[in-house]
Design a protein around this motif. Structure first.
Motif, mmCIF file in Angstrom:
data_model
loop_
_atom_site.group_PDB
_atom_site.id
_atom_site.type_symbol
_atom_site.label_atom_id
_atom_site.label_comp_id
_atom_site.label_asym_id
_atom_site.label_seq_id
_atom_site.Cartn_x
_atom_site.Cartn_y
_atom_site.Cartn_z
ATOM 1 N N ASP A 30 1.929 -12.989 6.311
ATOM 2 C CA ASP A 30 2.326 -12.347 7.799
ATOM 3 C C ASP A 30 1.068 -11.571 8.570
ATOM 4 O O ASP A 30 0.052 -11.225 8.041
ATOM 5 N N PRO A 31 1.109 -12.149 9.776
ATOM 6 C CA PRO A 31 -0.043 -11.444 10.606
ATOM 7 C C PRO A 31 -0.387 -9.968 10.610
ATOM 8 O O PRO A 31 -1.190 -9.405 10.717
ATOM 9 N N GLU A 32 1.056 -9.406 10.147
ATOM 10 C CA GLU A 32 0.959 -7.938 10.229
ATOM 11 C C GLU A 32 0.343 -7.442 8.930
ATOM 12 O O GLU A 32 -0.133 -6.051 9.090
ATOM 13 N N ALA A 33 -0.025 -8.388 8.125
ATOM 14 C CA ALA A 33 -0.710 -7.640 6.687
ATOM 15 C C ALA A 33 -1.870 -7.444 7.337
ATOM 16 O O ALA A 33 -2.752 -6.641 6.744
ATOM 17 N N VAL A 34 -2.517 -8.364 8.089
ATOM 18 C CA VAL A 34 -4.103 -8.097 8.720
ATOM 19 C C VAL A 34 -3.994 -7.047 9.426
ATOM 20 O O VAL A 34 -4.967 -6.518 9.402
ATOM 21 N N ALA A 35 -3.109 -7.129 10.462
ATOM 22 C CA ALA A 35 -3.080 -5.893 11.502
ATOM 23 C C ALA A 35 -3.140 -4.527 10.908
ATOM 24 O O ALA A 35 -3.579 -3.524 11.366
ATOM 25 N N CYS A 65 0.697 -1.009 -0.016
ATOM 26 C CA CYS A 65 0.113 0.003 -0.131
ATOM 27 C C CYS A 65 0.935 1.154 0.009
ATOM 28 O O CYS A 65 1.215 1.748 1.016
ATOM 29 N N SER A 66 1.229 1.841 -1.040
ATOM 30 C CA SER A 66 2.027 2.776 -1.330
ATOM 31 C C SER A 66 1.504 4.173 -0.712
ATOM 32 O O SER A 66 2.260 5.037 -0.160
ATOM 33 N N ALA A 67 0.181 4.228 -0.642
ATOM 34 C CA ALA A 67 -0.257 5.586 0.074
ATOM 35 C C ALA A 67 0.057 5.563 1.583
ATOM 36 O O ALA A 67 0.153 6.937 2.043
ATOM 37 N N LEU A 68 -0.005 4.615 2.236
ATOM 38 C CA LEU A 68 0.371 4.535 3.638
ATOM 39 C C LEU A 68 1.909 4.145 3.896
ATOM 40 O O LEU A 68 2.160 3.924 5.169
ATOM 41 N N GLY A 69 2.429 3.825 2.910
ATOM 42 C CA GLY A 69 4.019 3.400 3.152
ATOM 43 C C GLY A 69 4.029 1.728 3.759
ATOM 44 O O GLY A 69 4.659 1.593 4.481
ATOM 45 N N LEU A 70 3.124 0.914 3.501
ATOM 46 C CA LEU A 70 3.021 -0.274 4.044
ATOM 47 C C LEU A 70 3.443 -1.509 3.029
ATOM 48 O O LEU A 70 3.155 -1.369 1.851
ATOM 49 N N ARG A 71 4.040 -2.506 3.514
ATOM 50 C CA ARG A 71 4.348 -3.684 2.749
ATOM 51 C C ARG A 71 4.523 -4.664 3.582
ATOM 52 O O ARG A 71 5.485 -4.520 4.415
ATOM 53 N N HIS A 72 3.930 -5.721 3.240
ATOM 54 C CA HIS A 72 3.786 -7.081 4.196
ATOM 55 C C HIS A 72 3.751 -8.172 3.222
ATOM 56 O O HIS A 72 2.990 -8.116 2.396
ATOM 57 N N ARG A 73 4.446 -9.273 3.736
ATOM 58 C CA ARG A 73 3.773 -10.516 2.834
ATOM 59 C C ARG A 73 2.548 -10.936 3.093
ATOM 60 O O ARG A 73 2.286 -10.756 4.397
ATOM 61 N N GLY A 74 1.752 -11.414 2.373
ATOM 62 C CA GLY A 74 0.464 -11.728 2.537
ATOM 63 C C GLY A 74 0.083 -12.706 3.599
ATOM 64 O O GLY A 74 -0.961 -12.664 4.271
ATOM 65 N N LEU A 120 -4.074 -4.565 5.343
ATOM 66 C CA LEU A 120 -3.535 -4.496 3.723
ATOM 67 C C LEU A 120 -4.331 -5.977 3.339
ATOM 68 O O LEU A 120 -4.942 -6.000 2.258
ATOM 69 N N CYS A 121 -5.074 -6.627 4.364
ATOM 70 C CA CYS A 121 -5.984 -7.993 3.759
ATOM 71 C C CYS A 121 -6.852 -7.989 5.220
ATOM 72 O O CYS A 121 -6.698 -7.727 6.231
ATOM 73 N N SER A 122 -7.644 -8.819 4.915
ATOM 74 C CA SER A 122 -8.754 -9.305 6.055
ATOM 75 C C SER A 122 -8.773 -10.805 5.921
ATOM 76 O O SER A 122 -8.877 -11.694 5.145
ATOM 77 N N ASP A 123 -9.051 -11.531 7.059
ATOM 78 C CA ASP A 123 -9.351 -12.710 7.393
ATOM 79 C C ASP A 123 -10.869 -12.654 7.413
ATOM 80 O O ASP A 123 -11.444 -12.511 8.645
ATOM 81 N N GLU A 124 -11.681 -12.825 6.573
ATOM 82 C CA GLU A 124 -13.139 -13.069 6.424
ATOM 83 C C GLU A 124 -13.773 -14.355 6.556
ATOM 84 O O GLU A 124 -13.226 -15.370 6.303
ATOM 85 N N LEU A 125 -14.954 -14.339 7.397
ATOM 86 C CA LEU A 125 -15.669 -15.605 7.544
ATOM 87 C C LEU A 125 -16.600 -15.701 6.458
ATOM 88 O O LEU A 125 -17.715 -14.644 6.621
#
Length: 224
Positions: free
Chosen positions: A32-37, A21-30, A40-45
């Protein structure tokens, strides 16, 4: 059958398994828990029945969405998104209140009322952050709304320290403003108004705690 899926948020690019996410300067492997935190992505039910599936609100799993441009659209998105996560809690408390009133169970009425006012104050708190951010940082300043049940968070860009402090304080001040607006109704519902005022003041007290908005204020102070 229940199925948890990892869903990449709109506005996020995926490159070789890395979410960006270049707008917020975020970069994580998909993975990784940090990607959800960091939203960048969601764990949806999802509920699967036969060949169809339905996505459940974020009652137990996280969901993130990009804050839309504009002040009013951002405010409405905040209430809808965070309200969806808290909808199960709100519905349960509403039913408990109705049962308490129907059977004159004062303890149940009191507990349900406290829960409803507390949940409403959380929504107002987060709305205060969003409105202040939009007003001070611009109509198109990027931000992400992250919700999981009653856990609500706004991930945003940092700005000038005065603006950052105002955005943090706005969350705690918003419930106080809402409670003050309710005081003309004191004659009709004195207990509810007093309860709302006490909970609102609790948000202000939270600024001195070592987590949440209190931690955010200290980070801003140390970063000056």
């Amino acid at each position: 059958m229940l199925d948890v899926r990892r869903v990449v948020r709109g506005g996020v690019k995926e490159r070789d398994g890395v979410l960006i996410c270049s707008a917020l300067g975020l970069r994580h492997r998909g993975s990784d828990p940090e990607a959800v935190a960091d939203g960048l992505c969601s764990d949806e039910l999802f509920v699967r029945l036969g060949g169809r599936s339905w996505r459940l609100p974020p009652w137990f799993t996280s969901r993130s969405r990009q804050l839309p441009s504009g002040t009013l659209p951002a405010a409405m998105a905040c209430l809808r998104h965070f309200g969806s996560g808290m909808s199960l809690i709100l519905a349960t408390l509403g039913v408990a209140l109705a049962v308490g009133v129907a059977f004159r169970l004062l303890a149940l009425i009191a507990m349900a009322s406290i829960g409803l006012v507390l949940a409403a104050s959380i929504l107002v708190h987060e709305l205060g952050h969003v409105l202040a951010y939009r007003i001070l940082m611009g109509a198109k300043a990027p931000a992400v709304l992250i919700v999981r049940g009653a856990s609500c968070r706004v991930l945003r860009l940092s700005g000038p320290w005065r603006a950052d402090v105002t955005v943090v304080l706005a969350g705690s001040v918003a419930p106080v403003v809402a409670a003050a607006c309710a005081w003309p109704l004191f004659g009709l519902a004195p207990s509810a108004v007093l309860l709302g005022t006490l909970i609102a003041l609790g948000h202000v007290v939270g600024l001195v705690l070592p987590f949440g908005d209190g931690a955010a204020l200290r980070e801003i102070a140390h970063g000056r």
